[in-house]
Design a protein around this motif. Sequence first.
Motif, PDB file in Angstrom:
ATOM      1  N   HIS A   1      13.753   7.980   9.957  1.00  0.00           N
ATOM      2  CA  HIS A   1      14.108   6.819   9.145  1.00  0.00           C
ATOM      3  C   HIS A   1      13.223   5.622   9.478  1.00  0.00           C
ATOM      4  O   HIS A   1      12.690   4.944   8.578  1.00  0.00           O
ATOM      5  N   ALA A   2      13.047   5.350  10.761  1.00  0.00           N
ATOM      6  CA  ALA A   2      12.223   4.221  11.195  1.00  0.00           C
ATOM      7  C   ALA A   2      10.761   4.427  10.804  1.00  0.00           C
ATOM      8  O   ALA A   2      10.085   3.486  10.351  1.00  0.00           O
ATOM      9  N   ALA A   3      10.276   5.651  10.972  1.00  0.00           N
ATOM     10  CA  ALA A   3       8.884   5.942  10.630  1.00  0.00           C
ATOM     11  C   ALA A   3       8.651   5.851   9.134  1.00  0.00           C
ATOM     12  O   ALA A   3       7.577   5.445   8.676  1.00  0.00           O
ATOM     13  N   ASP A   4       9.657   6.214   8.353  1.00  0.00           N
ATOM     14  CA  ASP A   4       9.548   6.132   6.901  1.00  0.00           C
ATOM     15  C   ASP A   4       9.420   4.676   6.451  1.00  0.00           C
ATOM     16  O   ASP A   4       8.556   4.337   5.629  1.00  0.00           O
ATOM     17  N   ILE A   5      10.266   3.813   6.984  1.00  0.00           N
ATOM     18  CA  ILE A   5      10.174   2.391   6.644  1.00  0.00           C
ATOM     19  C   ILE A   5       8.816   1.836   7.057  1.00  0.00           C
ATOM     20  O   ILE A   5       8.150   1.126   6.292  1.00  0.00           O
ATOM     21  N   ASP A   6       8.365   2.185   8.249  1.00  0.00           N
ATOM     22  CA  ASP A   6       7.084   1.704   8.744  1.00  0.00           C
ATOM     23  C   ASP A   6       5.926   2.201   7.877  1.00  0.00           C
ATOM     24  O   ASP A   6       4.919   1.507   7.717  1.00  0.00           O
ATOM     25  N   SER A   7       6.077   3.390   7.296  1.00  0.00           N
ATOM     26  CA  SER A   7       4.988   3.979   6.502  1.00  0.00           C
ATOM     27  C   SER A   7       4.702   3.198   5.226  1.00  0.00           C
ATOM     28  O   SER A   7       3.643   3.347   4.616  1.00  0.00           O
TER      29      SER A   7
ATOM     30  N   GLN B   1       0.822  -1.204   0.000  1.00  0.00           N
ATOM     31  CA  GLN B   1       0.000   0.000   0.000  1.00  0.00           C
ATOM     32  C   GLN B   1       0.860   1.259   0.000  1.00  0.00           C
ATOM     33  O   GLN B   1       1.969   1.275   0.538  1.00  0.00           O
ATOM     34  N   ILE B   2       0.321   2.302  -0.614  1.00  0.00           N
ATOM     35  CA  ILE B   2       0.923   3.625  -0.518  1.00  0.00           C
ATOM     36  C   ILE B   2       0.767   4.116   0.919  1.00  0.00           C
ATOM     37  O   ILE B   2      -0.167   3.730   1.625  1.00  0.00           O
ATOM     38  N   GLN B   3       1.664   4.965   1.362  1.00  0.00           N
ATOM     39  CA  GLN B   3       1.640   5.465   2.742  1.00  0.00           C
ATOM     40  C   GLN B   3       0.237   5.919   3.173  1.00  0.00           C
ATOM     41  O   GLN B   3      -0.350   6.799   2.538  1.00  0.00           O
ATOM     42  N   PRO B   4      -0.303   5.340   4.235  1.00  0.00           N
ATOM     43  CA  PRO B   4      -1.602   5.794   4.733  1.00  0.00           C
ATOM     44  C   PRO B   4      -1.483   7.180   5.375  1.00  0.00           C
ATOM     45  O   PRO B   4      -0.383   7.615   5.744  1.00  0.00           O
ATOM     46  N   GLU B   5      -2.599   7.847   5.501  1.00  0.00           N
ATOM     47  CA  GLU B   5      -2.593   9.207   6.035  1.00  0.00           C
ATOM     48  C   GLU B   5      -2.009   9.264   7.439  1.00  0.00           C
ATOM     49  O   GLU B   5      -1.310  10.213   7.797  1.00  0.00           O
ATOM     50  N   SER B   6      -2.284   8.251   8.253  1.00  0.00           N
ATOM     51  CA  SER B   6      -1.765   8.237   9.624  1.00  0.00           C
ATOM     52  C   SER B   6      -0.244   8.222   9.630  1.00  0.00           C
ATOM     53  O   SER B   6       0.402   8.886  10.470  1.00  0.00           O
ATOM     54  N   ALA B   7       0.362   7.469   8.692  1.00  0.00           N
ATOM     55  CA  ALA B   7       1.821   7.399   8.612  1.00  0.00           C
ATOM     56  C   ALA B   7       2.396   8.704   8.093  1.00  0.00           C
ATOM     57  O   ALA B   7       3.463   9.159   8.542  1.00  0.00           O
ATOM     58  N   ARG B   8       1.707   9.326   7.146  1.00  0.00           N
ATOM     59  CA  ARG B   8       2.160  10.616   6.614  1.00  0.00           C
ATOM     60  C   ARG B   8       2.124  11.682   7.711  1.00  0.00           C
ATOM     61  O   ARG B   8       3.049  12.485   7.841  1.00  0.00           O
TER      62      ARG B   8
END
Length: 204
Positions: free
Chosen positions: A79-85, A16-23
């Motif tokens: 960096h960690a949040a980007d991978i998780d997104s 999936q493309i990054q969800p809004e919560s991750a963005r």
Amino acid sequence: MTVKALLTDMFGVIAQIQPESARTRLVRIAGAEPDAFWAAYWAHRPDYDQGISTPLDYWSRVACDLRMDFGTEQLMELHAADIDSWSLRHQDMIDALPRVRAAGYRLALLSNIPTSLAEHVYAVDEFMDEFEVVAMSCHIDAVKPSPAAYQWCIDRMDLPADEILFIDDSQRNVDAAAAVGLQARLYRGVDDLFATLSIEKSRI
């Protein structure tokens, strides 16, 4: 025309493309204005996806564009949040991969992806074993929509380009694939893919 292989994009098709919560989380960690953050995020993504930039290089360039100074802890968190997104998957497409292969089609993957995210994908995604050829932009020194990215896959598949069906959620990437001779189609879901490949889901 005959199709003997499926070459698929990763993000927007299988993942999936990054969800809004991750963005929202990324913007919050950066402490930046959203529009400015995303402009900087995508501006430096091609070099990052191609493996030219390290995570530190990439986030430092983002910070520079934002006229900010990310500390070490903040850089690591980004960096960690980007991978998780990018960690959510489309299970219906994952389930479709062995069905496509069982129907007699060879499978290949072409993804724009930085090295650290590619390592994460290999570590957690068992479906990667379905692919005969895997083209990660960070490993092949080419990013879509560069013709070189598609040609790398064509060469490794050792098939005429017009016998390979390429699917992607980006029309720009689809158009570029068609320009090098691939059969190219905008991804519109598993049912549309099965119809394109003349696969009856109930029979596979």
